[in-house]
Write an enzyme that holds these catalytic residues in place. Structure first.
Site, PDB file in Angstrom:
ATOM      1  N   TYR A   1      16.223  79.984  41.456  1.00  0.00           N
ATOM      2  CA  TYR A   1      15.653  81.113  40.712  1.00  0.00           C
ATOM      3  C   TYR A   1      14.144  81.112  40.988  1.00  0.00           C
ATOM      4  O   TYR A   1      13.419  80.229  40.532  1.00  0.00           O
ATOM      5  CB  TYR A   1      15.905  80.985  39.208  1.00  0.00           C
ATOM      6  CG  TYR A   1      17.369  81.058  38.797  1.00  0.00           C
ATOM      7  CD1 TYR A   1      18.330  81.622  39.629  1.00  0.00           C
ATOM      8  CD2 TYR A   1      17.780  80.576  37.565  1.00  0.00           C
ATOM      9  CE1 TYR A   1      19.662  81.700  39.239  1.00  0.00           C
ATOM     10  CE2 TYR A   1      19.116  80.651  37.169  1.00  0.00           C
ATOM     11  CZ  TYR A   1      20.047  81.200  38.018  1.00  0.00           C
ATOM     12  OH  TYR A   1      21.361  81.263  37.620  1.00  0.00           O
TER      13      TYR A   1
ATOM     14  N   PHE B   1      26.309  86.296  32.737  1.00  0.00           N
ATOM     15  CA  PHE B   1      26.236  87.731  32.425  1.00  0.00           C
ATOM     16  C   PHE B   1      26.951  88.036  31.098  1.00  0.00           C
ATOM     17  O   PHE B   1      27.707  89.011  30.987  1.00  0.00           O
ATOM     18  CB  PHE B   1      26.847  88.591  33.541  1.00  0.00           C
ATOM     19  CG  PHE B   1      26.096  88.612  34.845  1.00  0.00           C
ATOM     20  CD1 PHE B   1      24.748  88.268  34.897  1.00  0.00           C
ATOM     21  CD2 PHE B   1      26.726  89.000  36.029  1.00  0.00           C
ATOM     22  CE1 PHE B   1      24.050  88.290  36.125  1.00  0.00           C
ATOM     23  CE2 PHE B   1      26.039  89.036  37.246  1.00  0.00           C
ATOM     24  CZ  PHE B   1      24.700  88.683  37.296  1.00  0.00           C
ATOM     25  N   PRO B   2      26.725  87.234  30.041  1.00  0.00           N
ATOM     26  CA  PRO B   2      27.417  87.475  28.759  1.00  0.00           C
ATOM     27  C   PRO B   2      27.074  88.837  28.157  1.00  0.00           C
ATOM     28  O   PRO B   2      27.855  89.387  27.401  1.00  0.00           O
ATOM     29  CB  PRO B   2      26.921  86.340  27.866  1.00  0.00           C
ATOM     30  CG  PRO B   2      25.594  85.957  28.450  1.00  0.00           C
ATOM     31  CD  PRO B   2      25.776  86.109  29.936  1.00  0.00           C
TER      32      PRO B   2
ATOM     33  N   PRO C   1      22.662  95.606  31.134  1.00  0.00           N
ATOM     34  CA  PRO C   1      23.337  95.177  29.911  1.00  0.00           C
ATOM     35  C   PRO C   1      24.438  96.158  29.472  1.00  0.00           C
ATOM     36  O   PRO C   1      24.350  97.366  29.703  1.00  0.00           O
ATOM     37  CB  PRO C   1      22.200  95.090  28.899  1.00  0.00           C
ATOM     38  CG  PRO C   1      20.980  94.796  29.726  1.00  0.00           C
ATOM     39  CD  PRO C   1      21.197  95.535  31.018  1.00  0.00           C
ATOM     40  N   LEU C   2      25.474  95.614  28.850  1.00  0.00           N
ATOM     41  CA  LEU C   2      26.647  96.366  28.408  1.00  0.00           C
ATOM     42  C   LEU C   2      26.262  97.593  27.588  1.00  0.00           C
ATOM     43  O   LEU C   2      25.373  97.524  26.744  1.00  0.00           O
ATOM     44  CB  LEU C   2      27.512  95.474  27.501  1.00  0.00           C
ATOM     45  CG  LEU C   2      28.076  94.193  28.099  1.00  0.00           C
ATOM     46  CD1 LEU C   2      28.730  93.353  27.002  1.00  0.00           C
ATOM     47  CD2 LEU C   2      29.079  94.532  29.194  1.00  0.00           C
TER      48      LEU C   2
HETATM   49  N1  LIG Z   1      26.360  80.833  37.927  1.00  0.00           N
HETATM   50  C1  LIG Z   1      25.949  81.988  38.343  1.00  0.00           C
HETATM   51  O1  LIG Z   1      26.300  82.441  39.421  1.00  0.00           O
HETATM   52  C2  LIG Z   1      25.042  82.810  37.471  1.00  0.00           C
HETATM   53  C3  LIG Z   1      24.797  84.155  37.795  1.00  0.00           C
HETATM   54  C4  LIG Z   1      23.984  84.876  36.954  1.00  0.00           C
HETATM   55  C5  LIG Z   1      23.420  84.289  35.825  1.00  0.00           C
HETATM   56  N2  LIG Z   1      23.665  82.982  35.560  1.00  0.00           N
HETATM   57  C6  LIG Z   1      23.116  82.337  34.343  1.00  0.00           C
HETATM   58  O2  LIG Z   1      23.565  83.062  33.223  1.00  0.00           O
HETATM   59  C7  LIG Z   1      22.468  83.397  32.381  1.00  0.00           C
HETATM   60  C8  LIG Z   1      22.760  84.700  31.679  1.00  0.00           C
HETATM   61  O3  LIG Z   1      22.870  85.753  32.591  1.00  0.00           O
HETATM   62  P1  LIG Z   1      21.771  86.897  32.750  1.00  0.00           P
HETATM   63  O4  LIG Z   1      20.504  86.472  32.091  1.00  0.00           O
HETATM   64  O5  LIG Z   1      21.707  87.259  34.163  1.00  0.00           O
HETATM   65  O6  LIG Z   1      22.440  88.118  32.028  1.00  0.00           O
HETATM   66  P2  LIG Z   1      22.765  88.453  30.514  1.00  0.00           P
HETATM   67  O7  LIG Z   1      22.482  87.311  29.635  1.00  0.00           O
HETATM   68  O8  LIG Z   1      24.101  89.064  30.491  1.00  0.00           O
HETATM   69  O9  LIG Z   1      21.744  89.639  30.218  1.00  0.00           O
HETATM   70  C9  LIG Z   1      20.407  89.604  30.515  1.00  0.00           C
HETATM   71  C10 LIG Z   1      19.906  91.029  30.451  1.00  0.00           C
HETATM   72  O10 LIG Z   1      20.060  91.525  29.130  1.00  0.00           O
HETATM   73  C11 LIG Z   1      18.808  91.906  28.596  1.00  0.00           C
HETATM   74  N3  LIG Z   1      18.815  91.483  27.199  1.00  0.00           N
HETATM   75  C12 LIG Z   1      18.920  90.224  26.717  1.00  0.00           C
HETATM   76  N4  LIG Z   1      18.923  90.209  25.382  1.00  0.00           N
HETATM   77  C13 LIG Z   1      18.826  91.497  24.990  1.00  0.00           C
HETATM   78  C14 LIG Z   1      18.766  92.137  23.718  1.00  0.00           C
HETATM   79  N5  LIG Z   1      18.855  91.430  22.602  1.00  0.00           N
HETATM   80  N6  LIG Z   1      18.669  93.480  23.696  1.00  0.00           N
HETATM   81  C15 LIG Z   1      18.597  94.198  24.824  1.00  0.00           C
HETATM   82  N7  LIG Z   1      18.648  93.656  26.059  1.00  0.00           N
HETATM   83  C16 LIG Z   1      18.756  92.306  26.142  1.00  0.00           C
HETATM   84  C17 LIG Z   1      17.781  91.196  29.422  1.00  0.00           C
HETATM   85  O11 LIG Z   1      16.586  91.936  29.503  1.00  0.00           O
HETATM   86  P3  LIG Z   1      15.227  91.427  28.765  1.00  0.00           P
HETATM   87  O12 LIG Z   1      14.642  90.394  29.651  1.00  0.00           O
HETATM   88  O13 LIG Z   1      14.431  92.676  28.685  1.00  0.00           O
HETATM   89  O14 LIG Z   1      15.645  90.908  27.426  1.00  0.00           O
HETATM   90  C18 LIG Z   1      18.463  91.149  30.791  1.00  0.00           C
HETATM   91  O15 LIG Z   1      18.282  92.369  31.468  1.00  0.00           O
HETATM   92  C19 LIG Z   1      21.290  83.477  33.357  1.00  0.00           C
HETATM   93  O16 LIG Z   1      20.076  83.402  32.683  1.00  0.00           O
HETATM   94  C20 LIG Z   1      21.602  82.332  34.282  1.00  0.00           C
HETATM   95  O17 LIG Z   1      21.112  81.128  33.712  1.00  0.00           O
HETATM   96  C21 LIG Z   1      24.470  82.250  36.360  1.00  0.00           C
END
Ligand SMILES: NC(=O)c1ccc[n+]([C@@H]2O[C@H](COP(=O)([O-])OP(=O)(O)OC[C@H]3O[C@@H](n4cnc5c(N)ncnc54)[C@H](OP(=O)(O)O)[C@@H]3O)[C@@H](O)[C@H]2O)c1
Length: 288
Positions: free
Chosen positions: A63, A213-214, A220-221
């Site tokens: 990252y 991607f929760p 976002p969903l």
């Molecule tokens: N193993 C793998 O291949 C893999 C792939 C992807 C991710 N990951 C891991 O999974 C973790 C979670 O995934 P992710 O961060 O990509 O996606 P995510 O948790 O599904 O969503 C993050 C997105 O949601 C927004 N968000 C978060 N909280 C919010 C809220 N309360 N209200 C409105 N928008 C909100 C964030 O924007 P803001 O910054 O504006 O809040 C960001 O755009 C990552 O941080 C990473 O550590 C692993």
């Protein structure tokens, strides 16, 4: 009120962690490449997470690359005793930001050392091998060579526990024949339900499942049903999406990502959001 009947903490690599942790990927720049838009806010997010009781942080040295781990180190080192940092190996970034497979024993050794150096630790608590047969979804293929190399790094004392990411049930089975597997991290959320059977199988085997991607990831969903349920509960759609995951299975650990302190606090409050049976059933209808 606590969320359903499930435990508040579960075991991850021999340590008990809260069911809602934090995913650090959003702390790097756009497309997870280069420095963040606001480094001070990134540091504030991490410090707020730990202050609010987060004891499970997910990261990877790819990252940024390096950027996210360096920010974690700046914000939190020396780390609290109870903090479990989970990292990933198996990919490498090109100078153009591309995501490339890096699973040879030499690649994995380098990745472990990159993580140790940039996080500032002598041993990595949990390292997930991120499968790359298909970058976007689990795909069959043997992980034996890579896992054997990672298990050797564990033997050397550089890694305490091994997990998997982007894998199929067959790969979990193969892996467990090589080394103990302490968690599986795959793409899963209210809408993307390809892993339903895998989650249930891992629950039977007492292996934590960590959906990435929760909240839907980079987009976002969004769903009228989700918004409607949230409004009735006096919660936000993101909180309901997380509460649904906590309720989905007792082996689920969450790592929602955000670059903002306000969103972090909002997401952590999902731990105390009880989702009534009828609303949980209503949300089932969202799955594609
Ligand atoms: N193993 C793998 O291949 C893999 C792939 C992807 C991710 N990951 C891991 O999974 C973790 C979670 O995934 P992710 O961060 O990509 O996606 P995510 O948790 O599904 O969503 C993050 C997105 O949601 C927004 N968000 C978060 N909280 C919010 C809220 N309360 N209200 C409105 N928008 C909100 C964030 O924007 P803001 O910054 O504006 O809040 C960001 O755009 C990552 O941080 C990473 O550590 C692993």
């Amino acid at each position: 009120m606590s969320n359903s009947h499930h435990p508040v903490r579960i075991e991850l690599g021999g340590r008990r962690v809260n069911r809602i942790g934090y995913g650090a990927m959003q702390l790097a720049g756009p497309r997870v490449f280069g420095p963040p838009r606001d480094r001070q806010e990134a540091i504030a997010v991490l410090r707020a997470a730990v202050a609010e009781g987060v004891n499970h942080i997910d990261t990877a040295d790819f990252y940024g690359p390096h950027v996210t781990n360096q920010i974690i180190r700046e914000a939190l080192h020396p780390y609290p005793d109870d903090l479990v940092i989970v990292t990933k190996v198996g990919a490498k970034r090109g100078t153009d930001g591309s995501w490339n497979t890096a699973q040879s024993p030499r690649d994995l050794t380098e990745a472990v050392h990159d993580n140790l150096r940039n996080l500032g630790v002598d041993v990595l608590e949990v390292v997930n091998l991120r499968a790359m047969f298909d970058r976007h979804a689990p795909a069959e293929g043997s992980l034996a060579e890579a896992l054997t190399a990672l298990a050797e790094l564990k033997e050397q004392g550089l890694v305490r526990h091994i997990g998997l990411s982007n894998v199929t049930l067959n790969q979990v089975k193969e892996a467990r024949g090589i080394t103990p597997i302490v968690c599986v991290q795959n793409h899963y959320n209210l809408v993307h339900r390809a892993d339903d059977a895998l989650i249930d199988e891992l629950a039977r085997q007492d292996i934590p499942y960590v959906p990435y991607f929760p909240l839907g990831g980079f987009t976002p969903l969004q769903s009228a049903t989700l918004s409607s349920v949230a409004a009735r509960l006096g919660a936000t759609p993101m909180q309901v999406a997380l509460a649904w995951l906590l309720r989905r299975s007792p082996n689920i650990l969450l790592i929602p990502g955000t670059s903002r302190v306000t969103h972090l606090r909002e997401n952590l409050r999902a731990a105390s959001l009880a989702l009534p049976e009828d609303m949980a059933a209503e949300l089932e209808g969202i799955a594609s």
